[in-house]
Design a protein around this motif. Sequence first.
Motif, short mmCIF file in Angstrom:
data_model
loop_
_atom_site.label_atom_id
_atom_site.label_comp_id
_atom_site.label_asym_id
_atom_site.label_seq_id
_atom_site.Cartn_x
_atom_site.Cartn_y
_atom_site.Cartn_z
N HIS A 170 -15.36 7.68 5.12
CA HIS A 170 -14.62 6.57 5.74
C HIS A 170 -13.49 6.18 4.80
N THR B 159 -6.80 8.08 -6.17
CA THR B 159 -7.14 8.17 -7.59
C THR B 159 -5.94 8.85 -8.28
N ARG C 186 -3.67 -7.65 -5.56
CA ARG C 186 -4.69 -7.45 -4.52
C ARG C 186 -6.02 -7.94 -5.10
N THR D 92 -12.88 10.48 -5.52
CA THR D 92 -14.27 10.06 -5.79
C THR D 92 -15.17 10.65 -4.69
N ILE E 182 -4.96 2.31 -7.91
CA ILE E 182 -4.44 0.95 -8.17
C ILE E 182 -4.56 0.65 -9.67
N GLY F 128 -16.17 5.96 -0.92
CA GLY F 128 -15.79 5.41 -2.21
C GLY F 128 -16.17 3.94 -2.29
N MET G 17 0.81 -1.22 0.00
CA MET G 17 0.00 0.00 0.00
C MET G 17 0.85 1.28 0.00
N ASP H 222 -14.50 -0.11 -3.82
CA ASP H 222 -13.44 -0.88 -4.48
C ASP H 222 -14.00 -1.81 -5.54
N PHE I 16 -11.90 -5.23 3.80
CA PHE I 16 -13.09 -4.62 3.19
C PHE I 16 -14.35 -5.27 3.75
N ASN J 53 -16.23 -1.70 0.17
CA ASN J 53 -15.35 -0.57 0.50
C ASN J 53 -14.61 -0.94 1.79
N ARG K 189 -2.54 3.01 -2.98
CA ARG K 189 -3.76 2.27 -2.65
C ARG K 189 -4.95 3.12 -3.06
N GLY K 190 -6.17 2.52 -2.96
CA GLY K 190 -7.37 3.19 -3.46
C GLY K 190 -7.64 2.66 -4.86
N GLN L 113 -6.23 5.27 6.91
CA GLN L 113 -6.33 6.10 5.71
C GLN L 113 -7.07 7.40 5.98
O1 MRU Z 1 -7.05 -0.76 1.14
P1 MRU Z 1 -7.23 0.51 0.37
O2 MRU Z 1 -6.68 1.71 1.05
O3 MRU Z 1 -6.74 0.36 -1.06
O4 MRU Z 1 -8.79 0.71 0.30
C1 MRU Z 1 -9.30 1.85 -0.33
C2 MRU Z 1 -10.73 2.04 -0.11
O5 MRU Z 1 -11.42 1.23 0.44
C3 MRU Z 1 -11.29 3.28 -0.71
O6 MRU Z 1 -12.32 3.78 0.06
C4 MRU Z 1 -11.81 2.90 -2.10
O7 MRU Z 1 -10.79 2.29 -2.87
C5 MRU Z 1 -12.28 4.03 -2.85
S1 MRU Z 1 -10.92 4.87 -3.51
C6 MRU Z 1 -11.40 6.13 -4.48
#
Ligand code: MRU
Length: 347
Positions: free
Chosen positions: A156, A164, A89, A169, A52, A235, A44, A237, A314, A247, A47-48, A196
């Motif tokens: 959250h 991004t 991932r 988002t 990604i 957001g 990470m 995933d 998640f 998410n 991440r996001g 985060q």
């Molecule tokens: O484990 P992460 O930090 O990659 O998880 C990210 C999230 O859960 C975000 O809320 C999601 O990717 C939306 S990102 C625009």
Amino acid sequence: MTDHIQFSPEQDALVLLDQRILPCREEYFVCKHNSDTIYALQTMVVRGAPAIGVTAAYGCYLAAGEVDGADSGWKAKLEGLLKDLEDARPTAVNLRWAVELMRKAWKALPELSLAQLRAKWLEMAKEIHAQDIEINKAMGRYGAELIDDGDTVMTHCNAGALATAGYGTALGVIRGAWEQGKKIQVIANETRPFLQGARLTAYELAKDDIPVKVACDNACALLMQRGMVQKVVVGADRIAANGDAANKIGTYGVALLAKHFGIPFYVAAPASTFDLDTPTGAGIPIEDRTPKEVTHVGEHQITPDNVGVFNYAFDVTPSELIAGIVTERGVIRAPYVENIRRIIGGE
Ligand code: MRU
């Protein structure tokens, strides 16, 4: 903020702001090989879901630099590298989406030499990168209409510029409302265990002078009970064909509380985050991460030796708890199956 993902022609490398150590230090991590990209995704550094996807697009280009076009087996070797990359991932579908776009472009032009394929992939990665910012700004314009002047908006995890290519988002929706002159405040849930919210959402909103306060994840019910939250925007995933949205862990609990207190709960995500091949959230794979993220804060151990932990990264919020899904094509409302098929599937 857009300089957190950069392609450096001088180094022929992807240069990533290291999100593991923000906000304390701003340091960059350089990816030159497939193993670097996979490491950056898994630990990470980046991440996001959309970030990604952008990283994976450049990752395909880097992977293609690792095989030898004079070797008769280069195509099989490159395919093996792409497979390793897309498996880095499991939950954020944007990873598979980006690798699949590259793969499809390759399959459509099988006569390309390795050098021509690399050039094509670099051009495509740059396009995906630039388009993601425009997509987020479009989401911001649609989503801003859902936010009223004076609202306090809870979010959250981090679904912002850092998650991004830029703008964000969920934070894109917040930025959109702010740019319309609405006097809003943000509550960033801290988002254990990777933090985060506390580290990244607070960092980027504070940089933009958007008022933000960090709350412990377990303060959510109290804050809502006291009328301190008017909207929730998060957001995603991966969003299943019926609107169930995966998410960051804890999002489902926030959505249940929002339902209880009559607070609208919105998801903001681009079309690339929808997985129409997965009918419901039950089919979304949930990443199970290293126990160390829970047992330690930094290098400091906080649980007794040999105690097991859960570190599911998640959860899935059922679509009936979602008031609307903000996309670059507009806000999708229930009935989700029909409306997602029409707006995202183009049927
Ligand atoms: O484990 P992460 O930090 O990659 O998880 C990210 C999230 O859960 C975000 O809320 C999601 O990717 C939306 S990102 C625009």
